[in-house]
Structure formats: structure tokens, C-alpha cells
Design an enzyme around this catalytic site. Structure first.
Site: not given
Length: 316
Positions: A64, A94, A170
Site C-alpha cells: 500500500h 501487503d 508502514s
């Protein structure tokens, strides 16, 4: 503070907890990249983190973080600015792999997420809100969690930690006190405090090797959602099972291969095609494209019985 023989100020001794955090940061911090994604017209569209895991510049991050980017740039702790080229991404886990334009780069040592224990110290390194190379620490709060990916698929064997994460963390590494990467930070629960998640490094490496080889991950699927669980010692002895764990079936979608085969919620899968299944990651590794459309025996514990069910995986 103590002085040496020349009257120079000496640093305080580190307590064991601090020593592990400092060791993790010093070993992995230089390998963490600040990633910026740009649109086609050159405007920044997002940012995140990544960790270099090979000396020739391969980077692990979240799918992402890089999804939809026309161009990617990486900033390293030493100040280097490098172009990053997408190698492949897998929205189902992911996970994404990039290749930096440099060579001879610092790279992190990878550990094993399968050997983590609840309560173990872990350190998160990343670039929260753009503050480069920030370190936070916490513990492994739980193992074997499931997390819904942005593609809609359930990611299994996710690590839950209370090491604080913020937007920009992230894709950054979750690191053990020994200085080895054991996870890739991926998500938080916004209203909560101290509930953060990371993709286990065993899963991330499995995905990365296929992205580096093929540019994508081809899979087959059984059509279950499951969780790694221990097998009762008495059942193991009675059925002469050598493994200590299996996969508890939590959900069986009606239109899936497992439902067609008669797999039920509460079954515990212990083998597929004659190969022991000790956890969810074993099933993930076995669900290759070559097994799609092939009838395979799935061995499950159903209450106290050990039964074999023929199942035909489908290509994912």
C-alpha cells in the site's frame, strides 16, 4: 556520571532493556529507507518506510506504500537520495519489493517470525509523519492474528505489538533485540492505543522471493481462514502425530474448495498431500499455482477423529 582517568565524562552503563533497543537500532537503523511516492505529474502522493535486505539494494516494504506510484524515491539514514524501481507487489499480503539504484548498501539481517514468543521485546524503526529513522520499542502482544488486507484477503499469522506506529511507519522493519528483522510493520487500529500489526518476516520473505523471480505471486487456494494452534498432547500421542501444531479452520466460505470437500469450522488441518502442516505459513507455502486443480488429501482432526478429506485447490 563517572569519569575516566583523564577526567573525561563516561556514558552511563545501559540497562539490559536499553542495551537491546540500542543494539537493534544500531544494527538495522542504517538499512531503513524513507520512501516517497510521486504521481505522474511529480506531486508527492504518499510516504512510508522500507528496509534494505540485500547489499545490491533490494527493499522490503508494504504494497500500500507503493501502490499506484508513478515514481519512487528513497532517502537513507546517511543522507543518500536514490531512485527506487518496483520489482513487484502482492496486495494479498501487503508486501512489495523495490530495487534501489545504488550498490554496496547497508542491509539488515533477517530473522524468523516463527520463533517469536509473546512478551518478547521488539523495536519498530521507520519514518512516522516524515521524521526520519525514528525508533520505538514494545513487546510482542500476540501471535497468529489475522488481518484483512486491502485486497480483501485475510493475512494470517500477523504479529501484534504495542511498539507505537504512526503514518509513515508502514513498510518499516520490526526488529528483535538481537538486531534481526522479524516483521514488516503494516497497520494500526486508529481508535486504540498500543494495538499495531506487522507481517511476519517468514511470510514476507516467501512473497519476496516470488516477486523477485516472477514479478508476482501465483497461488492456489483452499478457501478457508485459519489460525495456528497447538495440538492437544493426548491427541498427538493417540494419533502418533510428530508435530505440535496445526491450522484451526475459522471460516469456510460456501463457494470455496474446502466447503465443496466438506471441511468444517473447528477442523484442525495437520497435513496436506502427505506433508505435515504445523501452522498457517506451511499452508501458504504449499498453496502454489501447480497445485490448482489437483485433488489432494487434506488430513484434519475433527474433534477426536483423524480423517482424510480429498480437496481440489483452485488458482487464486
Amino acid at each position: 556520571m563517572p569519569l575516566d582517568g583523564n577526567g573525561t565524562l563516561l556514558p552511563d552503563e545501559l540497562d539490559p532493556y536499553s542495551a537491546q533497543v540500542v543494539n537493534a537500532f544500531e544494527r538495522v537503523g542504517p538499512t531503513v529507507a524513507h520512501l516517497i511516492a510521486f504521481t505522474a505529474d511529480g506531486k508527492p502522493k504518499g510516504q512510508g518506510s522500507g528496509v534494505i535486505f540485500t547489499p545490491d539494494g533490494y527493499v522490503l516494504t508494504n504494497a500500500h506504500v507503493v501502490a499506484g506510484a508513478a515514481r519512487l524515491r528513497a532517502s537513507l539514514a546517511g543522507g543518500e537520495l536514490l531512485d527506487a524501481t518496483p520489482v513487484g507487489e502482492d496486495a494479498d499480503t501487503d508486501t512489495a519489493v523495490l530495487r534501489l539504484s545504488g550498490s554496496g548498501l547497508p542491509h539488515a539481517e533477517l530473522g524468523r517470525s516463527a520463533t517469536l514468543r509473546v512478551g518478547q521485546l521488539v523495536v519498530a524503526i521507520g519514518n512516522p509523519l516524515g521524521f526520519q529513522c525514528t525508533v520505538t520499542a514494545g513487546i510482542v502482544s500476540a501471535l497468529g492474528r489475522t488481518l484483512r488486507s486491502r485486497s480483501g484477503r485475510t493475512i494470517d499469522s500477523v504479529i501484534q505489538t504495542d511498539a507505537p506506529l504512526n503514518p509513515g511507519n508502514s513498510g518499516g522493519p520490526l526488529v528483535s533485540g538481537a538486531g534481526r528483522v522479524v516483521g514488516i510493520n503494516t497497520a494500526t487500529i486508529a481508535p486504540a492505543q498500543g494495538i499495531c500489526f506487522a507481517i511476519g518476516i517468514d511470510t514476507a520473505v516467501w512473497v519476496a522471493t516470488r516477486l523477485m523471480r516472477d514479478g508476482r505471486v501465483r497461488r492456489s487456494r483452499l478457501g478457508i481462514a485459519g489460525q495456528t494452534v497447538p495440538i492437544d498432547t493426548r491427541l498427538r500421542r493417540f494419533h502418533k502425530l510428530t508435530q505440535t501444531g496445526g491450522v484451526l479452520v475459522l471460516e469456510v466460505p460456501e463457494d470455496g474448495p474446502a466447503a465443496s470437500a466438506g471441511i468444517q469450522r473447528g477442523d484442525v488441518a495437520v497435513a496436506l498431500d502427505g506433508v505435515s502442516v504445523t501452522g498457517v505459513e506451511d499452508l501458504h507455502r504449499m498453496m502454489t499455482a501447480e497445485r490448482a486443480g489437483v485433488t489432494l488429501p487434506l488430513t484434519v482432526l475433527r474433534r477426536t477423529e483423524l480423517i482424510e478429506v480429498p480437496v481440489v485447490p483452485r488458482e487464486s
